[in-house]
Design a protein around this motif. Structure first.
Motif, PDB file in Angstrom:
ATOM      1  N   CYS A  93       0.838  -1.204   0.000  1.00 37.66           N
ATOM      2  CA  CYS A  93       0.000   0.000   0.000  1.00 37.66           C
ATOM      3  C   CYS A  93       0.877   1.260   0.000  1.00 37.66           C
ATOM      4  O   CYS A  93       2.041   1.224   0.403  1.00 37.66           O
ATOM      5  CB  CYS A  93      -0.895  -0.023   1.240  1.00 37.66           C
ATOM      6  SG  CYS A  93      -2.046   1.365   1.351  1.00 37.66           S
ATOM      7  N   ASP A  95       0.569   3.655   1.967  1.00 36.79           N
ATOM      8  CA  ASP A  95       0.579   4.219   3.319  1.00 36.79           C
ATOM      9  C   ASP A  95       2.003   4.592   3.756  1.00 36.79           C
ATOM     10  O   ASP A  95       2.918   3.772   3.676  1.00 36.79           O
ATOM     11  CB  ASP A  95      -0.021   3.198   4.303  1.00 36.79           C
ATOM     12  CG  ASP A  95      -0.390   3.847   5.630  1.00 36.79           C
ATOM     13  OD1 ASP A  95      -1.592   3.923   5.934  1.00 36.79           O
ATOM     14  OD2 ASP A  95       0.536   4.280   6.360  1.00 36.79           O
ATOM     15  N   HIS A 146      -1.841  -4.014   5.349  1.00 33.37           N
ATOM     16  CA  HIS A 146      -1.458  -3.526   6.675  1.00 33.37           C
ATOM     17  C   HIS A 146      -2.692  -3.161   7.487  1.00 33.37           C
ATOM     18  O   HIS A 146      -3.778  -2.956   6.935  1.00 33.37           O
ATOM     19  CB  HIS A 146      -0.507  -2.323   6.557  1.00 33.37           C
ATOM     20  CG  HIS A 146      -1.155  -1.102   5.980  1.00 33.37           C
ATOM     21  ND1 HIS A 146      -1.672  -0.079   6.756  1.00 33.37           N
ATOM     22  CD2 HIS A 146      -1.403  -0.742   4.697  1.00 33.37           C
ATOM     23  CE1 HIS A 146      -2.186   0.854   5.967  1.00 33.37           C
ATOM     24  NE2 HIS A 146      -2.042   0.480   4.716  1.00 33.37           N
ATOM     25  N   CYS A 149      -5.794   0.335   7.469  1.00 31.55           N
ATOM     26  CA  CYS A 149      -5.578   0.845   6.109  1.00 31.55           C
ATOM     27  C   CYS A 149      -6.711   1.795   5.685  1.00 31.55           C
ATOM     28  O   CYS A 149      -7.884   1.423   5.675  1.00 31.55           O
ATOM     29  CB  CYS A 149      -5.477  -0.327   5.132  1.00 31.55           C
ATOM     30  SG  CYS A 149      -5.206   0.185   3.417  1.00 31.55           S
ATOM     31  N   GLY A 150      -6.329   2.997   5.290  1.00 32.04           N
ATOM     32  CA  GLY A 150      -7.318   4.004   4.883  1.00 32.04           C
ATOM     33  C   GLY A 150      -8.077   3.608   3.627  1.00 32.04           C
ATOM     34  O   GLY A 150      -9.267   3.917   3.486  1.00 32.04           O
TER      35      GLY A 150
HETATM   36 ZN    ZN Z   1      -3.198   1.280   3.217  1.00 34.53          ZN
END
Ligand code: ZN
Length: 241
Positions: A93, A95, A146, A149-150
């Motif tokens: 990701c 992130d 993860h 996670c947004g």
């Molecule tokens: Zn994420």
């Protein structure tokens, strides 16, 4: 701190008492600069996918206890400029808290890293992975989700925003496929993390289904496709599948 430039490769092997393919796979072992300087395609090719996964796990352990290798990025940059022989391709990701190389104590030239919100595989990511494995010789495909996670939260909430809407649509199947008896909301982190894990599993299945090139390499045991979840709180990368 040791001075890596003073370590010849043979001196490094003598000093540490390790030799062979596993040592070569030790991407971020102490003295890795000497390793990096000497790594050839033939040496990389000796490693098995399991050796590589084991080294990534060890690197994560070093990260977790604050004992990362003394990376000399300038030396790694100079050596790898002549050619790259990465051992794995990682799909993770975007992130900012989950940088794969850092959390597994890897250096320049060790792995390919594709990053997209929610670590989903689209055609371009699949093409990148096919390049990494079939043409450049990487032996592990690691899909890494993860916690917290947004992108997963956005998919749960059906968030709408420009091009992000289409990306979240690709994560939605994981929301629907997640078996969970409690509150199915983005405010429930246990549910968010369960969806993130399911999303990794579906991405792995997607890779096998949509990439004949990678599926064939996996069947031949040349490449291993594995999943993982990175825990932002504990720093642990858990491997599965
Ligand atoms: Zn994420």
């Amino acid at each position: 701190m040791r001075n890596p430039e003073r370590f010849g490769r043979r001196a490094f092997l003598r000093a540490t008492g390790v030799a062979g393919a596993v040592a070569l796979a030790g991407s971020a072992l102490p003295g890795r600069i000497a390793w990096a300087a000497a790594l050839t395609k033939a040496q990389r090719d000796k490693m098995t996918p399991d050796d590589i996964i084991a080294e990534m796990k060890k690197g994560n352990e070093r990260f977790r206890v604050g004992k990362e290798s003394p990376h000399n990025y300038l030396a790694q940059q100079k050596v790898s400029a002549k050619g790259q022989y990465p051992a794995a391709v990682i799909l993770s990701c975007i992130d900012s808290r989950a940088p794969a190389e850092t959390i597994m104590d890897l250096g320049i030239g060790d792995v390919f890293n594709a990053r997209v919100a929610g670590n989903i595989a689209n055609d371009d990511i699949l093409g990148s992975m096919e390049f990494a494995c079939k043409l450049a010789g990487a032996k592990v495909v690691l899909v890494m989700g993860h916690t917290a996670c947004g992108a997963i939260k956005g998919a749960i909430d059906n968030a709408q925003l420009g091009n992000l809407t289409g990306l979240l649509t690709k994560i939605r199947p994981a929301v629907e496929a997640t078996q969970y008896s409690g509150e199915r909301s983005s405010k429930n982190y246990a549910f968010v993390d369960a969806v993130a894990r399911k999303n990794v599993e579906l991405t792995m299945a997607d890779i096998r289904k949509r990439s004949a090139v990678l599926a064939e390499l996996e069947s031949a045991k040349t490449v291993k496709i594995v999943g993982s979840m990175y825990n932002l709180e504990t720093g642990v990368v858990e491997f599965f599948g």
